[in-house]
Design an enzyme around this catalytic site. Structure first.
Site, PDB file in Angstrom:
ATOM      1  N   HIS A 126       0.796  -1.231   0.000  1.00 38.38           N
ATOM      2  CA  HIS A 126       0.000   0.000   0.000  1.00 38.38           C
ATOM      3  C   HIS A 126       0.833   1.289   0.000  1.00 38.38           C
ATOM      4  O   HIS A 126       0.539   2.239   0.719  1.00 38.38           O
ATOM      5  CB  HIS A 126      -0.959  -0.006   1.195  1.00 38.38           C
ATOM      6  CG  HIS A 126      -2.051  -1.029   1.091  1.00 38.38           C
ATOM      7  ND1 HIS A 126      -2.517  -1.526  -0.092  1.00 38.38           N
ATOM      8  CD2 HIS A 126      -2.781  -1.664   2.072  1.00 38.38           C
ATOM      9  CE1 HIS A 126      -3.489  -2.408   0.138  1.00 38.38           C
ATOM     10  NE2 HIS A 126      -3.657  -2.516   1.438  1.00 38.38           N
TER      11      HIS A 126
ATOM     12  N   HIS B  65      -9.621   2.295   0.215  1.00 39.74           N
ATOM     13  CA  HIS B  65      -9.672   1.124   1.086  1.00 39.74           C
ATOM     14  C   HIS B  65     -10.849   1.179   2.077  1.00 39.74           C
ATOM     15  O   HIS B  65     -10.682   0.838   3.254  1.00 39.74           O
ATOM     16  CB  HIS B  65      -8.342   0.955   1.823  1.00 39.74           C
ATOM     17  CG  HIS B  65      -8.018  -0.456   2.186  1.00 39.74           C
ATOM     18  ND1 HIS B  65      -8.878  -1.255   2.912  1.00 39.74           N
ATOM     19  CD2 HIS B  65      -6.947  -1.217   1.911  1.00 39.74           C
ATOM     20  CE1 HIS B  65      -8.328  -2.439   3.073  1.00 39.74           C
ATOM     21  NE2 HIS B  65      -7.159  -2.448   2.477  1.00 39.74           N
TER      22      HIS B  65
ATOM     23  N   GLU C 133     -11.485  -3.459  -3.114  1.00 40.86           N
ATOM     24  CA  GLU C 133     -10.476  -2.489  -3.534  1.00 40.86           C
ATOM     25  C   GLU C 133     -10.227  -2.669  -5.022  1.00 40.86           C
ATOM     26  O   GLU C 133      -9.539  -3.596  -5.435  1.00 40.86           O
ATOM     27  CB  GLU C 133      -9.178  -2.722  -2.753  1.00 40.86           C
ATOM     28  CG  GLU C 133      -9.346  -2.711  -1.248  1.00 40.86           C
ATOM     29  CD  GLU C 133      -8.301  -3.577  -0.534  1.00 40.86           C
ATOM     30  OE1 GLU C 133      -7.106  -3.330  -0.724  1.00 40.86           O
ATOM     31  OE2 GLU C 133      -8.670  -4.497   0.197  1.00 40.86           O
TER      32      GLU C 133
HETATM   33  C1  GLA Z   1      -5.422  -5.142   1.913  1.00 40.25           C
HETATM   34  C2  GLA Z   1      -4.512  -6.299   1.975  1.00 40.25           C
HETATM   35  C3  GLA Z   1      -4.697  -6.993   3.278  1.00 40.25           C
HETATM   36  C4  GLA Z   1      -4.435  -6.028   4.416  1.00 40.25           C
HETATM   37  C5  GLA Z   1      -5.338  -4.845   4.290  1.00 40.25           C
HETATM   38  C6  GLA Z   1      -5.022  -3.818   5.351  1.00 40.25           C
HETATM   39  O1  GLA Z   1      -6.723  -5.557   1.826  1.00 40.25           O
HETATM   40  O2  GLA Z   1      -4.691  -7.196   0.908  1.00 40.25           O
HETATM   41  O3  GLA Z   1      -3.847  -8.087   3.353  1.00 40.25           O
HETATM   42  O4  GLA Z   1      -3.124  -5.589   4.364  1.00 40.25           O
HETATM   43  O5  GLA Z   1      -5.189  -4.281   3.020  1.00 40.25           O
HETATM   44  O6  GLA Z   1      -5.035  -4.360   6.627  1.00 40.25           O
END
Ligand code: GLA
Length: 356
Positions: free
Chosen positions: A109, A183, A321
């Site tokens: 991220h 997110h 997402e």
């Molecule tokens: C995304 C990732 C997860 C986790 C979340 C945040 O969805 O794929 O594995 O890192 O973000 O907690």
């Protein structure tokens, strides 16, 4: 409430930067509150089938919670690269870039100082049948070790038809990679009301990308047919989440990129439809992106209290997402995430809210 946009103070960061909160009201029952910090969608209030309002996204009540505790990335804009890059490393035009490892060996991220931590410049927009907020942030060349100055805008538009539209736009002055998403975690019964396992999900995806133990796509996209990953017809989110399937064991639930069945790549395509039987709330998602990470809040462990003061536990929210596939910079077989000077990155995702 009439269609409107309002601004208020939401606190000050340690370095003295002030953070604002904008409230967008659709004029048809939906209110969305957005922070200039991280471009975070803090709340989404929508009526159920009886007209009773609830906040249907997970979040926190105060700025400091987002600064200190937002490891789940509640509601945030994620960039420069949403999802994982294996070993935090990629090569572009013969040059290798090393990113911070903030998820085991991987980069996740956009790194620790990703877009979810930036204070975005905000400009309200009013149109005939919508209100919006245009957020801008220019990421300097080399920030988080990504090449190129990335001028980014994210525009949130709330229409009178109760659609929240997100338009992403970015340009660069050096070749780079980019993958942007939001997110938000949803619970259509209301945040803090328990798990989302009764929600029914349809996903317009006949393939997904299976992962290795580090949640990095391990091979070719695989068919969902005959697996707990088949949501091509509506099924309960929790219906098969406890199935003894190796991919569910790795991720402790769903945390996978689905390959959207796009008849026309790059055009807005339906991704998902989620319904909540008790309240009648419906969420419909469409996007121009080729993939979507379906994540069932597997890492929520009861250590965080949310916006309404209730504690979040595993499965208490789901995220959809929209994105390019994880680790694309290391996967020439995946749709490219490379952005070059003179080109522009443009991407749109729409969340439509209703109840029946
Ligand atoms: C995304 C990732 C997860 C986790 C979340 C945040 O969805 O794929 O594995 O890192 O973000 O907690």
């Amino acid at each position: 409430m009439k269609r409107a946009i309002a601004q208020e103070d939401f606190g000050t960061l340690e370095d003295g930067t002030t953070v604002d909160r904008y409230s967008l009201t659709s004029g048809n029952g939906v209110r969305v509150r957005i922070l200039t910090y991280g471009g975070i969608v803090q709340t989404v209030e929508t009526p159920d089938r009886h007209g009773r309002d609830a906040d249907i996204v997970l979040g926190f009540p105060a700025l400091q919670d987002y600064v200190d505790l937002n490891e789940p990335y509640f509601g945030a804009i994620v960039g420069r690269y949403a999802n994982r890059i294996a070993k935090g490393e990629f090569t572009l035009d013969g040059e290798t870039y090393r990113l911070a490892a903030n998820n085991g060996e991987n980069s996740l991220h956009g790194g620790p100082g990703g877009f979810h931590t930036k204070v975005w410049e905000a400009r309200p927009i009013e149109a005939d049948d919508s209100v919006g907020l245009r957020l801008a942030y220019t990421s300097p060349d080399g920030e988080e070790n990504f090449p190129g100055t990335l001028a980014t805008t994210v525009t949130y538009t709330l229409t009178s038809g109760n659609e929240l539209r997100i338009d992403y736009h970015a340009t660069t002055d050096r070749p780079t990679i980019v993958n942007l998403t939001n997110h938000a975690y949803f619970n259509l019964a209301g945040e803090g009301t328990g798990d989302v396992y009764d929600h029914r999900l349809t996903l317009n995806a006949s393939r997904y990308t299976p992962v290795d133990a580090a949640l990095i796509p391990s091979g070719e996209p695989a068919s969902v047919e005959g697996t707990p990953f088949d949501f091509t017809s509506p099924d309960g989110i929790g219906e098969r989440i406890r199935a003894n399937h190796p991919q569910l064991l790795i991720a402790q639930g769903y945390d996978h990129n689905f390959v959207i069945d796009q008849p026309h790549p790059g055009l807005l395509t339906e991704v998902a439809r989620v319904t909540e039987p008790r309240t009648g709330r419906v969420l419909e998602v469409s996007t121009t992106e080729p993939g979507v990470q379906f994540y069932t809040g597997n890492f929520l462990d009861g250590s965080l209290a949310g916006t309404g003061g209730r504690v979040y536990r595993q499965g208490d929210g789901f995220a959809l997402e929209t994105q390019h596939f994880p680790d694309s910079p290391n996967r020439p077989d995946f749709p490219s995430t490379v952005l070059r000077p003179g080109e522009s990155f443009d991407s749109t995702t729409v969340y439509a809210f209703s109840a029946r």
